[in-house]
Scaffold this active site. Structure first.
Site, PDB file in Angstrom:
ATOM      1  N   HIS A 294       0.842  -1.204   0.000  1.00 36.87           N
ATOM      2  CA  HIS A 294       0.000   0.000   0.000  1.00 36.87           C
ATOM      3  C   HIS A 294       0.880   1.258   0.000  1.00 36.87           C
ATOM      4  O   HIS A 294       0.618   2.225  -0.721  1.00 36.87           O
ATOM      5  CB  HIS A 294      -0.877   0.057   1.256  1.00 36.87           C
ATOM      6  CG  HIS A 294      -1.900  -1.041   1.385  1.00 36.87           C
ATOM      7  ND1 HIS A 294      -1.941  -1.884   2.462  1.00 36.87           N
ATOM      8  CD2 HIS A 294      -2.928  -1.407   0.577  1.00 36.87           C
ATOM      9  CE1 HIS A 294      -2.962  -2.727   2.323  1.00 36.87           C
ATOM     10  NE2 HIS A 294      -3.569  -2.467   1.187  1.00 36.87           N
TER      11      HIS A 294
ATOM     12  N   ARG B 114      -2.851  -5.845  -8.694  1.00 30.75           N
ATOM     13  CA  ARG B 114      -1.741  -6.745  -8.386  1.00 30.75           C
ATOM     14  C   ARG B 114      -1.619  -7.857  -9.414  1.00 30.75           C
ATOM     15  O   ARG B 114      -0.547  -8.237  -9.815  1.00 30.75           O
ATOM     16  CB  ARG B 114      -1.927  -7.380  -7.004  1.00 30.75           C
ATOM     17  CG  ARG B 114      -1.561  -6.471  -5.876  1.00 30.75           C
ATOM     18  CD  ARG B 114      -2.145  -6.957  -4.582  1.00 30.75           C
ATOM     19  NE  ARG B 114      -3.595  -6.924  -4.630  1.00 30.75           N
ATOM     20  CZ  ARG B 114      -4.394  -7.056  -3.599  1.00 30.75           C
ATOM     21  NH1 ARG B 114      -3.886  -7.297  -2.416  1.00 30.75           N
ATOM     22  NH2 ARG B 114      -5.678  -6.983  -3.726  1.00 30.75           N
TER      23      ARG B 114
ATOM     24  N   SER C 176      -2.766  -7.985   2.774  1.00 30.26           N
ATOM     25  CA  SER C 176      -2.941  -7.954   4.231  1.00 30.26           C
ATOM     26  C   SER C 176      -3.248  -9.348   4.781  1.00 30.26           C
ATOM     27  O   SER C 176      -2.885  -9.661   5.923  1.00 30.26           O
ATOM     28  CB  SER C 176      -4.067  -6.986   4.596  1.00 30.26           C
ATOM     29  OG  SER C 176      -3.777  -5.701   4.092  1.00 30.26           O
TER      30      SER C 176
ATOM     31  N   LYS D 265     -15.870  -8.041   5.216  1.00 29.16           N
ATOM     32  CA  LYS D 265     -14.548  -8.701   5.296  1.00 29.16           C
ATOM     33  C   LYS D 265     -14.172  -9.094   6.729  1.00 29.16           C
ATOM     34  O   LYS D 265     -13.125  -9.692   6.937  1.00 29.16           O
ATOM     35  CB  LYS D 265     -13.468  -7.756   4.743  1.00 29.16           C
ATOM     36  CG  LYS D 265     -13.264  -7.873   3.236  1.00 29.16           C
ATOM     37  CD  LYS D 265     -11.916  -7.286   2.868  1.00 29.16           C
ATOM     38  CE  LYS D 265     -11.486  -7.603   1.465  1.00 29.16           C
ATOM     39  NZ  LYS D 265     -10.195  -6.976   1.135  1.00 29.16           N
TER      40      LYS D 265
HETATM   41  P1  ADP Z   1      -9.856  -3.756  -0.426  1.00 31.49           P
HETATM   42  O1  ADP Z   1     -10.511  -4.636   0.561  1.00 31.49           O
HETATM   43  O2  ADP Z   1     -10.656  -2.548  -0.770  1.00 31.49           O
HETATM   44  O3  ADP Z   1      -9.284  -4.425  -1.661  1.00 31.49           O
HETATM   45  P2  ADP Z   1      -7.155  -3.560   0.507  1.00 31.49           P
HETATM   46  O4  ADP Z   1      -6.658  -2.935   1.748  1.00 31.49           O
HETATM   47  O5  ADP Z   1      -6.978  -5.037   0.381  1.00 31.49           O
HETATM   48  O6  ADP Z   1      -8.652  -3.151   0.394  1.00 31.49           O
HETATM   49  O7  ADP Z   1      -6.515  -2.869  -0.748  1.00 31.49           O
HETATM   50  C1  ADP Z   1      -6.676  -1.491  -0.978  1.00 31.49           C
HETATM   51  C2  ADP Z   1      -6.068  -1.147  -2.305  1.00 31.49           C
HETATM   52  O8  ADP Z   1      -4.667  -1.358  -2.228  1.00 31.49           O
HETATM   53  C3  ADP Z   1      -6.562  -2.006  -3.472  1.00 31.49           C
HETATM   54  O9  ADP Z   1      -6.680  -1.206  -4.618  1.00 31.49           O
HETATM   55  C4  ADP Z   1      -5.458  -3.015  -3.645  1.00 31.49           C
HETATM   56  O10 ADP Z   1      -5.364  -3.471  -4.991  1.00 31.49           O
HETATM   57  C5  ADP Z   1      -4.244  -2.186  -3.282  1.00 31.49           C
HETATM   58  N1  ADP Z   1      -3.159  -3.054  -2.786  1.00 31.49           N
HETATM   59  C6  ADP Z   1      -3.244  -4.053  -1.903  1.00 31.49           C
HETATM   60  N2  ADP Z   1      -2.056  -4.672  -1.733  1.00 31.49           N
HETATM   61  C7  ADP Z   1      -1.190  -4.036  -2.557  1.00 31.49           C
HETATM   62  C8  ADP Z   1       0.198  -4.211  -2.881  1.00 31.49           C
HETATM   63  N3  ADP Z   1       0.907  -5.205  -2.376  1.00 31.49           N
HETATM   64  N4  ADP Z   1       0.758  -3.349  -3.753  1.00 31.49           N
HETATM   65  C9  ADP Z   1       0.018  -2.367  -4.307  1.00 31.49           C
HETATM   66  N5  ADP Z   1      -1.288  -2.171  -4.081  1.00 31.49           N
HETATM   67  C10 ADP Z   1      -1.891  -2.984  -3.220  1.00 31.49           C
END
Ligand code: ADP
Length: 161
Positions: free
Chosen positions: A19, A92, A130, A43
């Site tokens: 992130h 991703r 996560s 979730k």
């Molecule tokens: P959600 O439940 O809305 O997908 P996340 O916290 O899992 O929330 O992800 C938020 C955003 O961050 C999403 O657009 C996801 O694709 C992006 N994201 C998650 N992990 C990564 C990563 N390793 N690198 C870049 N972007 C990421």
């Protein structure tokens, strides 16, 4: 684009280096990035909303032009309240695409003036999410490559309760 504000919505349960990498790269394109931490009861997040916000805030404290807020409303309404013109999401892998495409299309129907912009993850973090981080923490694995120290400590503390 440097004058525009982008909202970056997600569950951030917890925030990871993936992130943070995306936020850093988005700052080269947009004047301001507002990280929007969603309630997302579907979730069943591990961390409470306030904890997810606090961990994200601490992670971006050294970055100018980044804010962290929570929201429990339609994303387009949150974006409007923040005067944002862009919704930012990360891609991703291919399997991210169907739901992201659906979300972006629905959001455009709801608010045609908002553009969804996807940033492709760095190869370095494309495997990282996560869920994996929580799994590693549960089995007491090494987390230093995936999350900042304060996030690792919060994971260990919560798991020890
Ligand atoms: P959600 O439940 O809305 O997908 P996340 O916290 O899992 O929330 O992800 C938020 C955003 O961050 C999403 O657009 C996801 O694709 C992006 N994201 C998650 N992990 C990564 C990563 N390793 N690198 C870049 N972007 C990421």
């Amino acid at each position: 684009m440097k004058t525009s504000t982008a909202v970056y919505p997600g569950t951030f349960d917890p925030i990871t280096y993936g992130h943070m990498d995306l936020i850093g790269r988005a700052l080269k394109l947009f004047g301001k990035v507002v990280v929007g931490v969603t309630t997302n009861p579907a979730k069943k997040p591990f961390f409470l909303l306030e904890e997810r916000v606090a961990l994200a805030k601490a992670s971006v404290k050294n970055l100018a032009n980044v804010e962290v807020k929570s929201f429990d409303s339609l994303l387009v309404d949150f974006a409007r309240a923040e005067n944002a013109s862009v919704i930012l999401r990360g891609l991703r892998e291919m399997s991210d695409f169907p739901s992201e495409f659906q979300g972006a299309t629905v959001n455009r129907k709801l608010e045609p003036s908002l553009e969804t912009v996807f940033i492709v993850t760095s190869e370095k973090y494309s495997y990282l999410n996560s869920t994996i981080v929580k799994e590693i923490a549960r089995f007491n694995g090494k987390l230093s490559e995936f999350v900042p120290g304060h996030v690792e400590r919060a994971l260990r503390e919560k798991l020890s309760k």
